[in-house]
Design an enzyme around this catalytic site. Structure first.
Site, PDB file in Angstrom:
ATOM      1  N   HIS A   7      73.700  60.495 -44.655  1.00  0.00           N
ATOM      2  CA  HIS A   7      74.595  60.562 -45.811  1.00  0.00           C
ATOM      3  C   HIS A   7      73.850  61.243 -46.954  1.00  0.00           C
ATOM      4  O   HIS A   7      73.715  60.699 -48.040  1.00  0.00           O
ATOM      5  CB  HIS A   7      75.058  59.155 -46.185  1.00  0.00           C
ATOM      6  CG  HIS A   7      76.514  59.100 -46.515  1.00  0.00           C
ATOM      7  ND1 HIS A   7      77.485  59.538 -45.659  1.00  0.00           N
ATOM      8  CD2 HIS A   7      77.163  58.682 -47.605  1.00  0.00           C
ATOM      9  CE1 HIS A   7      78.667  59.380 -46.214  1.00  0.00           C
ATOM     10  NE2 HIS A   7      78.506  58.868 -47.393  1.00  0.00           N
ATOM     11  N   HIS A  18      81.017  69.499 -39.598  1.00  0.00           N
ATOM     12  CA  HIS A  18      80.798  68.056 -39.639  1.00  0.00           C
ATOM     13  C   HIS A  18      81.482  67.366 -38.454  1.00  0.00           C
ATOM     14  O   HIS A  18      80.915  66.474 -37.831  1.00  0.00           O
ATOM     15  CB  HIS A  18      81.332  67.493 -40.961  1.00  0.00           C
ATOM     16  CG  HIS A  18      80.983  66.058 -41.182  1.00  0.00           C
ATOM     17  ND1 HIS A  18      79.830  65.659 -41.810  1.00  0.00           N
ATOM     18  CD2 HIS A  18      81.638  64.936 -40.843  1.00  0.00           C
ATOM     19  CE1 HIS A  18      79.792  64.349 -41.839  1.00  0.00           C
ATOM     20  NE2 HIS A  18      80.872  63.864 -41.272  1.00  0.00           N
TER      21      HIS A  18
END
Lengths: 260, 953
Positions: free
Chosen positions: B285, B223
């Site tokens: 998201h 990430h």
């Protein structure tokens, strides 16, 4: 040159239409200043120093409990006297969207006093926040903000989830009797709109905005500050222009404030 | 004193829209017939105050006598078949609690220890069974990640706990198996990376703390580290440069004069006018939204807004965008894989999350799209973007100086988003057993709004040296990155906490939202603190930047983390990854059969989920706040004709505009990642150009949402990046920001693997010198000419809506010809800028036919067109090549002259009336088409209920 009336643009946590509201007063010839409610509470700022006050739209304190409620409680707890003096002095006080909700929840609308809440802005009948341009019919009354506009149909954007004007029958009758209804949602042909979608929230008597008995305090759900420039209208490219419909409301307040 | 409970509901006989909404869902989404009526009540609990004070709060704050009634410590709805209360789980911070405490203080109520609010649902109907109620709770009202059914009165509202100790991980002794055991649970690092960490601590002659291991895992995570995008690639045995490097090199080659900052800050920045700059960032998201769509979408919006706030020395957020991909909302529940939520629920809750965050923060949400495909059933794609305005003089990423203070402003730190954290048994109270260990946070937009106000006030006074937001990795990531070049010392015990009981590493890694970290010179501290205090924003000094290039974190004087910045940020070796790529097989030629019933075929295309009107969603977003909108999502005679892009005029009284648009097509990404990629980029910029934007003054943002990078998926990703690079090289429009999310693979317990369709979303933004030289998409008058501009090979029907509906092979996907695209974009822009174009709409899903119908809807006009005899009418009408435009011009304008040198053809004219006709083929009713086009989303979001009682007497 004429002196520009000072406009108190009240802010707090969650206020979000303050800059465009200040801009509207600026265009109308006022001298807007951002004032945080904390500055009034500490005494750093005083309402008496201003000729006009506006409570802009937004989600003050997240609209927790009820829209505008937490700010209304704060104002009536700490600034009751200052507010009452401002209104008694006949100075223009405007509440737009969340500001309207605040004024109703302080009691300043429709009664003009902070001790009794006699109306409410409830959740839209549709159950949702909605952002859409609607038409407003201007009633013929003594409200200082709508001088010269009686009978006109204005286009404004409505953007709210709790805008249904509600009061008991006797209160409604009294408001009507006293000529305190300033704006009604208009249907095709310009008459009052009872039904969705012209009446976007199910407001009783199609009421979109009211004033106090003196006509110096105005609250309305739609956003006049979002139509003070030609290109703010969704169909300005279709030639539906003329003077932006919101300007006159702010200009009326500025002119009136110059006179007092 | 114990807890006093106040319940409030509307007076009998008054409408209850929240209850009606639940009833609509019960009927339409769940099909439970016996429930006749639903009412709701709000429940407030106060701990530590007298009943008298609770009554005061009820009357002055909670219940308005005009329309509500209340009770104290007893039920308020007593006549229903069943009443259930749904509350947030303990530990999930309900923003309303702070408002309750504030108002109680304002009203002079003292002694309030804690407050909470929740909601009761009352179900009416003779035949309602307990099983019905369970289904309603399970499927509609309770998301167990954050919510729970209150089955008994709580004993306390307080959350207590003692902080855990910092643990020493004996990493020096670990063999490979032990290292991987440690990683597998929560670190997600591979063996090579774990060995590097072990060797580092061996060289330091000590073991590691939990805080250090977590910090390394965080910084080295996919990430944050983008290991795949930075990896050395071997595609089909041939070495290729890393994906990120290729994108960045293309940007460098483009050498765009307006780019101020690309790929280095929290967003990309381009020059605007008059000393201002605009910046843009787009984030995904997906995982949080799949588990808790409302909170996930909220924190997604909040996070991308903070990326804008944390650009340069602070930017004002001026726009929000949202792009979603879901499975069809009418998919059968049994088709949803275990552990996944139904798209009907996901769609409504994601929309609600984006709505509540953007609207409350006062950021107009103006541009977006929703795409549907069955393979999103295991995980949706949720993309949120934001754009900002900042002075050029403060547009470069700031650098903290040794001696600057680390100041955190905004929300407090809780256990939010922490993975795998658990309370040890010794720390439990009767309450903490219920505390969800890794609570998903409910976003607090008002906290972020006042933090934004404070940040901008401090930025305007030049008090901020550097700023970044706390997102993934919390303080560890934000502070660690800001201090990467200098070193930093942090005293963790200074951090304001939501509740007690967090271990040092939890405070360090917490992903609590609404926090920003500033680097402030010591002489500016008092002023920053004063600004924050004046706006009700908490601000705290956490530590100071240093010159030792170490990350030194202490907790009450004890060192919990001491890492060299060099190792933390540069110790991770570049990966080498294998990819394989097989070109898609040549698809069968598209069928050429014409529909038996044109009206039906046209209507079906307009009603396709990927074509239909998304107006009910758009209307829930405030797109007018800030007063900047010069081209809204919908305009036209009835306000329901869609536009392609948004235009904002962010400088009050000035005509200069920001244009924002995007493009994505998951169907094409999967069938051909190269041409799907080109399509996304071409669609993004065409949307902007259709509104009048200049292609020479636009920049791009990439978002790759891809399955786990196994060789096959990585091969496809490589092709998509090739498409982006080719697009930049041909058009000169550079990517200046981007993000990748490579976890779109679902693995079921039974071994099922679902690869979610890859998505490349390209966002475009740019500047336009004069809003008056732009157009909308609605036709302006009858008798005007309609011209198609752009190059299509209409038999390339692959991936089209028409072929999806009719189950026909589509042949090749549209292969956008880059050699003509730039010319077409320039020609359309010049025609609009010259004032010769009355309306313009680009072609996308649904093809020319859908674009034409939408222009007619907006204008309240029909159209008469003719289709060249040599063309197959189905292909001609429904081919979906991006980069093509329908243009309306006045009768006295000559389109041939206007578009000389680029492919174009006269289609026909606009006509008064209600029909679109194609000479010799069909004449269809616009009213019918519009009904078909508007119906699907109206059904999902409930027809807007009319307020029949509105008129009164």
């Amino acid at each position: 040159m004429m002196k520009k009336p000072r406009v108190c643009v009240l802010r707090t946590d969650g206020t979000n239409c303050d800059r465009e509201t200040a801009r509207a007063f600026d265009l109308a010839g006022g001298a807007p200043q951002m004032v945080h409610v904390n500055q009034l509470r500490t005494g750093e700022e005083k309402l008496a120093a201003y000729q006009i006050m506006v409570i802009p739209g937004g989600f003050s304190y997240g609209d927790d409990v009820h829209s505008g409620k937490v700010l209304a409680v704060e104002l009536t707890s700490f600034l009751k006297e200052q507010l009452q003096e401002f209104v008694t002095a006949g100075k223009p006080l405007l509440g737009i969207c969340n500001g309207f909700q605040v004024l109703v929840r302080t009691g300043l609308l429709p009664g003009g006093r902070t001790d009794e809440i006699s109306a409410a802005l409830m959740a839209n009948d549709s159950g949702r926040f909605e952002c859409r341009w609607i038409e407003l019919l201007v009633e013929n009354n003594h409200c200082l903000f709508t001088r010269g506009l009686a009978g006109r149909v204005l286009s404004f954007q409505a953007a709210h989830g709790e805008g249904k004007f509600f009061a008991r029958e006797d209160t409604l009758a009294a408001i009507e009797q006293a000529g305190q209804v300033v704006f009604r949602y208009a249907g095709a042909g310009g008459g009052p709109a009872g039904n969705y979608p012209d009446n976007p929230n199910g407001s009783l008597h199609a009421i979109a905005g009211i004033c106090n008995p003196g006509g110096t305090v105005l609250g309305l759900m739609p956003h006049p500050e979002r139509f003070v420039e030609r290109t703010q209208h969704p169909n300005w490219r279709r030639g539906e222009t003329g003077e932006p419909h919101g300007l006159a409301i702010f200009r009326n307040a500025v002119h009136y404030a110059r006179e007092i | 004193m114990g807890i006093t409970t106040v319940r409030v509901t509307n007076r009998p006989g008054l409408r209850d829209p929240a209850g009606e909404d639940v009833l609509y869902e019960i009927r339409h989404a769940l099909g439970i017939a016996p429930v006749e009526h639903v009412r709701t009540a709000r429940v407030y609990r106060f701990e530590g105050i007298s009943e008298k004070d609770a009554r005061l709060l009820a009357e002055k704050l909670l219940a308005e006598d005009v329309f509500e009634v209340y009770t104290i410590n007893k039920p308020v709805i007593t006549d229903a078949a069943s009443v259930v209360e749904v509350a947030y789980r303990p530990g999930v911070m309900n923003p309303e609690a702070a408002s309750l405490s504030k108002s109680a203080r304002d009203l002079g109520v003292t002694g309030l220890a804690a407050a909470a609010s929740s909601r009761e649902y009352a179900f009416y109907g003779g035949g309602v069974t307990a099983a019905d109620i369970e289904t309603i709770l399970d499927r509609l009202l309770v998301n167990p990640t954050v919510e729970t059914v209150m089955r008994a009165e709580p004993d306390t509202l307080l959350i207590s706990g003692r902080p855990g100790e910092t643990k020493i991980i004996p990493i020096r002794q670990m063999d490979d198996a032990a290292l991987m055991d440690l990683s597998r649970d929560k670190l997600f690092l591979n063996l090579e990376e774990m060995r590097l960490i072990r060797d580092y601590f061996i060289s330091r002659r000590r073991d590691a703390t939990d805080c250090e291991i977590e910090t390394l895992a965080q910084t080295w995570s996919e990430h944050c580290g983008h290991k795949t995008f930075k990896a050395e690639l071997v595609v089909n045995g041939r070495k290729k440069e890393p994906l990120l490097k290729r994108l960045q090199q293309a940007t460098a080659r483009a050498g765009h004069p307006l780019v101020l900052s690309a790929f280095v800050d929290n967003s990309g920045v381009m020059e605007f006018y008059h000393g201002w700059a605009v910046c843009g960032k787009v984030e995904t998201h997906n995982s949080p939204s799949a588990i808790e769509p409302y909170g996930g979408a909220m924190t997604g919006s909040g996070g991308v807004f903070r990326d804008i706030m944390g650009t340069g020395q602070g930017a004002k957020v001026i726009a929000s965008t949202d792009m979603f991909c879901f499975a069809p909302p009418d998919i059968k529940p049994e088709a949803i894989p275990p552990g996944c939520l139904h798209p009907h629920y996901l769609l409504r809750r994601v929309v609600a999350g984006v709505r509540d965050y953007g609207n409350r923060m006062g950021i107009p949400t103006n541009n977006g799209s929703v795409h549907f495909h069955r393979d999103f059933r295991a995980k949706p794609t949720v993309i949120v973007g934001a754009y900002g305005l900042l002075p050029v003089s403060r547009a470069q990423k700031g650098r903290a100086q040794p001696g600057d203070l680390v100041v955190v402003i905004g929300g407090r730190t809780g256990r939010d988003g922490i993975h795998g954290a658990t309370f040890s048994s010794g720390e439990m109270t009767h309450r903490t057993t219920e505390v969800n260990a890794s609570a998903v946070q409910i976003g607090h937009p008002i906290e972020e709004k006042r933090t934004l106000d404070a940040l901008l006030a401090a930025a305007e006074e030049g008090l901020i040296r550097a700023v970044t937001d706390c997102g993934a990795g919390g303080f560890a990531s934000a502070v660690g990155e800001m201090g990467a070049e200098t070193g930093v010392e942090v005293r963790l015990e200074q951090a304001p906490l939501k509740y007690q009981g967090l271990s040092p590493w939890e405070i360090w890694l917490s992903e609590s939202q609404e926090r920003m970290v500033l680097a402030v010179a010591p002489e500016n501290l008092d002023r920053v603190l004063a600004i924050c205090r004046g706006l009700n924003v908490e601000a705290t000094v956490l530590g100071a930047f240093a010159a030792h290039r170490r990350l030194l974190v202490t907790w009450h004087g004890t060192v919990v983390c001491d890492l060299e910045m060099e190792f933390l940020h540069h110790g991770l070796p570049r990966r080498r990854m294998e990819a394989c790529w097989q070109p898609p097989e040549e698809a069968a030629a598209p069928l050429t059969t014409l529909p038996a019933n044109w009206t039906e075929a046209y209507g079906r295309v307009m009603a396709h989920l990927n074509v239909c009107s998304k107006e009910p969603i758009v209307r829930m977003y405030d797109h007018g706040v800030q007063g900047t909108n010069g081209l809204p999502p919908f305009s036209g005679l009835h306000g329901d004709g869609p536009n392609d892009a948004v235009l904002l005029t962010p400088l009050p009284g000035r005509p200069e505009a920001v244009v924002i648009s995007h493009g994505l097509n998951p169907v094409l990404n999967r069938s051909d990642p190269y041409y799907g990629g080109l399509w996304a980029a071409a669609e993004a910029v065409s949307n902007a150009v259709a509104a009048g934007a200049n292609p020479e003054e636009m920049v791009l943002i990439d978002n790759f949402i891809w399955p786990f990078p196994d060789p096959e998926s990585l091969g496809a990703l490589d092709r998509a990046v090739d498409a982006c690079v080719d697009f930049v090289d041909t058009t000169g429009m550079p990517f200046i920001s981007g993000k990748d999310s490579l976890s779109s693979t679902y693995r079921g317990a039974d071994g099922t693997v679902i690869k979610i369709p890859p998505v490349l979303c390209v966002s475009a933004f740019g500047r336009v010198p004069d809003i008056n030289r732009t157009v909308s998409a609605d036709f302006k008058g009858a008798g005007n000419k309609i011209t198609l501009v752009g190059k299509r090979t209409v038999s390339e029907m692959g991936g089209s809506v028409y072929c999806d509906l009719y189950g026909q092979p589509g042949g090749s996907p549209p292969r956008i010809d880059l050699s003509v695209l730039t010319g077409v974009l320039t020609a359309v822009h010049r025609a609009i800028a010259a004032g010769k174009v009355l309306a313009c709409h680009d072609i996308s899903e649904g093809g020319l036919a859908a674009a034409l119908a939408e222009m007619c809807f907006g204008g309240g006009l029909g159209a008469a067109i003719s289709i060249p005899a040599a063309e197959n009418p189905v292909h001609f009408l429904f081919n979906e090549t991006a980069g093509c435009f329908l243009v309306e011009t006045a009768p006295d304008t000559d389109p041939a002259a206007l578009f000389a040198g680029v492919p174009h053809q006269m289609l026909g004219t606009t006509v008064a009336g209600d029909r679109i006709s194609a000479a010799g083929l069909f004449s269809v009713s616009l009213t019918a088409l519009k009904r078909a086009w508007q119906e699907p989303m109206a059904r999902i979001f409930g027809s807007m209920r009319a307020g029949n009682e509105g008129r009164g007497e």
